[in-house]
Design an enzyme around this catalytic site. Structure first.
Site, mmCIF file in Angstrom:
data_model
loop_
_atom_site.group_PDB
_atom_site.id
_atom_site.type_symbol
_atom_site.label_atom_id
_atom_site.label_comp_id
_atom_site.label_asym_id
_atom_site.label_seq_id
_atom_site.Cartn_x
_atom_site.Cartn_y
_atom_site.Cartn_z
ATOM 1 N NE ARG A 176 12.799 -8.034 24.629
ATOM 2 C CZ ARG A 176 12.321 -6.810 24.418
ATOM 3 N NH1 ARG A 176 11.128 -6.463 24.877
ATOM 4 N NH2 ARG A 176 13.048 -5.921 23.777
ATOM 5 C CD GLU A 299 3.295 6.777 11.596
ATOM 6 O OE1 GLU A 299 3.394 7.240 12.746
ATOM 7 O OE2 GLU A 299 4.131 6.006 11.103
ATOM 8 C CE1 TYR A 347 12.821 1.612 9.170
ATOM 9 C CE2 TYR A 347 12.439 -0.561 8.280
ATOM 10 C CZ TYR A 347 12.094 0.446 9.142
ATOM 11 O OH TYR A 347 11.015 0.265 9.969
ATOM 12 C CG ASP A 349 16.634 2.539 13.943
ATOM 13 O OD1 ASP A 349 15.581 2.841 13.358
ATOM 14 O OD2 ASP A 349 16.834 1.436 14.486
HETATM 15 N N1 UDP Z 1 5.410 -4.342 12.242
HETATM 16 C C1 UDP Z 1 4.199 -5.011 12.228
HETATM 17 N N2 UDP Z 1 3.321 -4.809 13.234
HETATM 18 C C2 UDP Z 1 3.571 -3.947 14.253
HETATM 19 C C3 UDP Z 1 4.802 -3.275 14.271
HETATM 20 C C4 UDP Z 1 5.693 -3.480 13.250
HETATM 21 O O1 UDP Z 1 3.920 -5.768 11.314
HETATM 22 O O2 UDP Z 1 2.697 -3.804 15.127
HETATM 23 C C5 UDP Z 1 6.340 -4.585 11.121
HETATM 24 C C6 UDP Z 1 6.186 -3.540 10.029
HETATM 25 O O3 UDP Z 1 6.373 -4.177 8.782
HETATM 26 C C7 UDP Z 1 7.302 -2.573 10.313
HETATM 27 C C8 UDP Z 1 8.390 -3.500 10.852
HETATM 28 O O4 UDP Z 1 7.680 -4.508 11.580
HETATM 29 O O5 UDP Z 1 7.714 -1.876 9.166
HETATM 30 C C9 UDP Z 1 9.419 -2.836 11.735
HETATM 31 O O6 UDP Z 1 8.762 -2.220 12.830
HETATM 32 P P1 UDP Z 1 9.288 -0.891 13.517
HETATM 33 O O7 UDP Z 1 8.466 -0.649 14.718
HETATM 34 O O8 UDP Z 1 10.754 -1.006 13.655
HETATM 35 O O9 UDP Z 1 8.904 0.185 12.404
HETATM 36 P P2 UDP Z 1 9.163 1.775 12.381
HETATM 37 O O10 UDP Z 1 8.993 2.298 13.783
HETATM 38 O O11 UDP Z 1 10.533 1.946 11.836
HETATM 39 O O12 UDP Z 1 8.090 2.255 11.484
#
Ligand code: UDP
Length: 381
Positions: A176, A299, A347, A349
């Site tokens: 953004r 995590e 995958y 939500d």
């Molecule tokens: N991701 C990243 N850095 C971050 C957050 C996310 O590289 O700080 C990448 C990572 O590969 C992740 C993907 O973006 O699997 C999707 O992020 P999301 O937050 O949707 O992941 P979730 O909450 O499903 O684990």
């Protein structure tokens, strides 16, 4: 009236159970775990009093008004905006990448238009049709931001180089050119006042539904039912006969502290040499509650073994060819519909899971006489 078995008491199973029972069918739900709600399970921590997302943080967001109205029948949703922070090389940034992230990272005071122009110079415009995660990142944010926020985190999260992962994973995150740091772009966002398990319990609380916990469902039991909706792993249904589909699992290091540990619900750790991917502090998901103590989840992601809880389907080429074999076998099954994240190996939500479950239930309820319910109501490939 049909006699229906539903395998799995997560959102897929619970929504289908509720819809079918409301229409007068007799529904029996089986779950091998000791609780309902699948990986959305929440429980109040005895020590701290904090509502804990046992399998990691879940923030409800959707732009689907039907899903939003549906879920709110079962609990009040308190408005909640997920504002994620990221730590990289000892500094804190705002995520998803927004004007504050760009200005802090590059030490600038860009306006939105200036930032957009600047970012266009960073992005690799030779990449016209990004296929991989890495190409998608290099195309839209350029090398430096990719290295800082995505490369290390993704290597930890997926155990794979971003050049081996599909662009679709990164497409989950926006970029953004304003100061909007709302992690999701969804119209409706909130956290259920009483947690997700309360919602699922309410969905299943219907005279037409019987729930069996600690009750694995064997394939042979299907004969006793008119139809089975199966939300367990598709490869498990066939006894893993073709091999195991790849998943990532998560380990959580749970810690309890006094006061406020990190001042935010989620902080991502983007350096590859920090072993955890993120820390979530669960009391910040319920800002309307007051707790003197706090509970955090560090995590860690790793490849899912046979005894582990599957979280993220990996869906690499080899998984997809294995999936294709299971899909063929599943299509040959009579009277079984495979649903949800594990049943279709995608995958998903929460809101997508619910939308698809509503759709599967409505397909079942509108079947013409003699018509068969399909093995899949979405394309799992
Ligand atoms: N991701 C990243 N850095 C971050 C957050 C996310 O590289 O700080 C990448 C990572 O590969 C992740 C993907 O973006 O699997 C999707 O992020 P999301 O937050 O949707 O992941 P979730 O909450 O499903 O684990």
């Amino acid at each position: 009236m049909s006699n229906i078995a539903i395998v799995g008491a997560g959102f897929s199973g619970a929504v289908i159970a509720r819809e079918l029972a409301s229409a007068g069918h007799s529904v029996t739900v089986f779950d091998s775990r000791s609780h309902v709600a699948g990986n959305c399970h929440t429980e109040r921590d005895e020590d701290t009093g904090v509502m804990t997302h046992i399998y990691g943080p879940h923030i409800f967001h959707t732009s689907n008004e039907k899903v939003w109205n549906y879920i709110r029948q079962f609990d009040e949703f308190v408005p909640y905006v997920n504002r994620v922070k990221a730590i990289y090389n000892g500094r804190v940034y705002s995520l998803p990448i927004n004007l504050l992230t760009i200005n802090t990272f590059f030490g600038k005071t860009f306006s939105p238009a200036e930032a957009a122009e600047f970012m266009a110079t960073l992005g690799d415009s030779d990449i016209t049709d990004p296929q991989t995660f890495e190409e998608q990142a290099l195309r839209f944010v350029g090398w430096d931001l990719y290295e800082a926020f995505f490369k290390g985190y993704t290597l930890k999260q997926w155990g794979l180089h971003p050049s081996e992962l599909p662009a679709s994973i990164l497409k989950r995150l926006p970029v953004r050119f304003n100061y909007d740091d709302n992690y999701y772009a969804s119209t409706f966002q909130g956290i259920p006042r009483n947690g997700y398990t309360y919602i699922v319990e309410k969905m299943l609380d219907h005279p037409g539904i019987q729930v069996h916990l600690n009750a694995p469902f064997q394939r042979g039991m299907a004969e006793q039912y008119d139809h089975v909706f199966y939300s367990g792993p598709v490869d498990a249904w066939f006894g893993y006969s073709e091999g195991r589909l790849g998943y990532r699992t998560l380990d959580f290091q749970v810690e309890r502290h006094e006061g406020d540990y990190q001042g935010n619900a989620v902080i991502n750790y983007c350096n590859q040499d920090v072993p955890w991917t993120r820390i979530s502090e669960h009391k910040h998901f319920t800002p309307w509650e007051q707790h003197a103590k706090t509970l955090i989840y560090k995590e860690f992601s790793r490849l899912c073994g046979a005894e582990d809880t599957p979280y993220y389907p990996i869906r690499l080429v080899k998984d997809k060819s294995l999936l294709a074999r299971y899909v063929d076998m599943a299509r040959a099954e009579q009277k079984v519909t495979f649903v949800g994240r594990l049943g279709t190996y995608r995958y998903l939500d929460m809101h997508i899971t619910i939308a698809e479950a509503l759709d599967a239930a409505s397909q079942f309820l509108t079947l013409e006489k003699g018509q068969q319910m399909p093995s899949f109501t979405v394309d799992p490939s």
